[in-house]
Design an enzyme around this catalytic site. Structure first.
Site, PDB file in Angstrom:
ATOM      1  N   GLU A 213       0.840  -1.188   0.000  1.00 56.21           N
ATOM      2  CA  GLU A 213       0.000   0.000   0.000  1.00 56.21           C
ATOM      3  C   GLU A 213       0.882   1.247   0.000  1.00 56.21           C
ATOM      4  O   GLU A 213       2.053   1.177   0.412  1.00 56.21           O
ATOM      5  CB  GLU A 213      -0.885   0.021   1.256  1.00 56.21           C
ATOM      6  CG  GLU A 213      -1.853  -1.121   1.369  1.00 56.21           C
ATOM      7  CD  GLU A 213      -2.929  -1.095   0.295  1.00 56.21           C
ATOM      8  OE1 GLU A 213      -3.650  -0.105   0.181  1.00 56.21           O
ATOM      9  OE2 GLU A 213      -3.019  -2.081  -0.454  1.00 56.21           O
ATOM     10  N   ASP A 224      -4.802  -4.238   6.040  1.00 57.79           N
ATOM     11  CA  ASP A 224      -5.296  -4.618   4.718  1.00 57.79           C
ATOM     12  C   ASP A 224      -6.018  -5.974   4.775  1.00 57.79           C
ATOM     13  O   ASP A 224      -7.091  -6.142   4.192  1.00 57.79           O
ATOM     14  CB  ASP A 224      -4.115  -4.672   3.722  1.00 57.79           C
ATOM     15  CG  ASP A 224      -4.572  -5.001   2.315  1.00 57.79           C
ATOM     16  OD1 ASP A 224      -5.277  -4.178   1.704  1.00 57.79           O
ATOM     17  OD2 ASP A 224      -4.253  -6.106   1.836  1.00 57.79           O
ATOM     18  N   LYS A 228     -10.089  -6.612   4.201  1.00 55.08           N
ATOM     19  CA  LYS A 228     -10.665  -7.598   3.280  1.00 55.08           C
ATOM     20  C   LYS A 228     -11.611  -8.533   4.033  1.00 55.08           C
ATOM     21  O   LYS A 228     -12.647  -8.936   3.514  1.00 55.08           O
ATOM     22  CB  LYS A 228      -9.546  -8.375   2.573  1.00 55.08           C
ATOM     23  CG  LYS A 228      -8.819  -7.485   1.554  1.00 55.08           C
ATOM     24  CD  LYS A 228      -7.504  -8.058   1.078  1.00 55.08           C
ATOM     25  CE  LYS A 228      -6.797  -7.104   0.117  1.00 55.08           C
ATOM     26  NZ  LYS A 228      -5.391  -7.420  -0.112  1.00 55.08           N
TER      27      LYS A 228
HETATM   28  N1  HSE Z   1      -1.172  -4.212  -0.565  1.00 51.38           N
HETATM   29  C1  HSE Z   1      -2.033  -5.284  -0.962  1.00 51.38           C
HETATM   30  C2  HSE Z   1      -1.294  -6.598  -0.924  1.00 51.38           C
HETATM   31  C3  HSE Z   1      -2.579  -5.087  -2.336  1.00 51.38           C
HETATM   32  O1  HSE Z   1      -0.107  -6.592  -0.617  1.00 51.38           O
HETATM   33  O2  HSE Z   1      -1.908  -7.617  -1.171  1.00 51.38           O
HETATM   34  C4  HSE Z   1      -3.896  -4.372  -2.313  1.00 51.38           C
HETATM   35  O3  HSE Z   1      -4.820  -4.983  -1.470  1.00 51.38           O
END
Ligand code: HSE
Length: 344
Positions: A213, A224, A228
């Site tokens: 990111e 992150d 999700k």
């Molecule tokens: N930064 C994220 C990852 C990508 O490393 O999977 C976007 O969700």
């Protein structure tokens, strides 16, 4: 043949890859789906590109940028025309949101999405901010406005997390999920285990690959993955949860000694996002765990990801692959754009 028009918000790594794919995949999308896609406007910091409502020459614009030209020097550049005003004044079918994620207020994506909803446009977003922060409000307002919000590019992108968890399992109830949902942290943990890299060197490598990111804290502190999980919980399980409902720990506390110890016990440390139903409530966590070597997620290496669903009628379904990369995220956006036309 169907024809749909897009406004792209953001021309960073993912936005550029997406614009490039719209050009490169035009023939394939037309052949396979009888669909032609026009980009009629692009919003960036400080202004926007517009062409009097007509399609922009995207290939020429990308070549201009690739050879060092600036957005400002293009005749299509309207200085000061901000995304929300652009959307309010430009006719298009879909707004494609690729700006960096903010977990404070979701901006600038929140304003872009609000402007799109005011016009009943569909939204395809790689930006997690607004949907993690305001999922229920956003989806309710979208329904009232006749807009649809497609978020698979925000939910592990090239890994078809939601396609499998919503569409492919429509004949089942999903009981739980477990996944490696962040490429950056999986890359770091793999490099530390297999190449003896330091945490810092591995993170730098992930940043150079363009998968981390903009603010890598979001990756390494587990935000992150937790984001999700929130999107999976809300879209697949019909929950109304936010980041605070996820028990989250990042990988910054994982030491080379922890990795060595796990290896000596025949285990591997992975950052696992999971959720399981407990009395109608979904219990969700995102944290490192030492899993057995024969666990379905143990062999997922480098920037690859995986999701495993337990269902009542279809048994366990595991999908892996879907490397994190700007082009993978762009391809997920393009897939969702195609889906706006296919899923009526
Ligand atoms: N930064 C994220 C990852 C990508 O490393 O999977 C976007 O969700």
């Amino acid at each position: 043949m169907n024809r749909i028009s897009l406004i792209i918000c953001g021309l960073g790594n993912v936005g550029r890859e997406f614009a490039g794919l719209v050009v490169d995949k035009a023939e394939s999308v037309t052949r396979r789906f009888s669909l032609a896609i026009d980009v009629v406007a692009i919003a960036e910091l400080g202004g926007s590109l517009v062409n009097d409502g007509k399609a922009l020459p995207v290939a020429d614009i990308l070549e201009h940028l690739r050879t060092g030209g600036s957005l400002e020097s293009l005749s299509y550049w309207k200085k000061g025309l901000a995304g929300p005003d652009l959307i309010a004044t430009t006719k298009a079918d879909v707004v494609v949101e690729t700006t960096p994620t903010s977990l404070k207020d979701g901006e600038p994506a929140t304003s872009h999405m609000n402007a799109a909803m005011k016009r009943g446009m569909d939204i395809v977003t790689a930006n997690k901010g607004p949907m993690v922060l305001f999922y229920t409000d956003m989806t309710n307002r979208a329904r009232e406005a006749g807009s649809r919000i497609f978020i698979s590019a925000a939910t592990a992108a090239a890994l078809p997390t939601l396609d499998v968890g919503v569409l492919s399992t429509a004949g089942a109830d999903v009981l739980s999920f477990e996944g490696i949902l962040n490429g950056t942290t999986n890359f770091i943990l793999t490099r530390m285990k297999e190449s003896g890299s330091t945490y810092e060197a591995a993170l730098r490598e992930a940043q150079e690959m363009g998968i981390a990111e903009t603010n890598p804290t979001l990756d390494v502190e587990g935000f992150d993955t937790a984001n999700k999980c929130v999107l999976i919980a809300n879209r697949i399980f019909g929950m109304n949860i936010g980041l605070d409902d996820v028990d989250r720990t990042g990988i910054t506390g994982v030491t080379p000694e922890d990795i060595e110890k796990a290896t000596s016990e025949g285990k591997v440390i992975k950052l696992i996002g999971q959720g399981h139903l407990d009395g109608g409530k979904l219990v969700v966590s995102a944290k490192p765990a030492a899993i057995e070597k024969d666990h379905p997620l143990a062999s997922i290496s480098l920037s690859e990801k995986a999701i495993s669903y337990d269902t009542d009628t279809m048994g366990r379904i595991t999908v892996s692959g879907g490397k994190s990369s700007p082009v993978g995220a762009a391809a997920a956006l393009l897939k969702d754009v195609v889906h706006t036309a296919l899923l009526r």
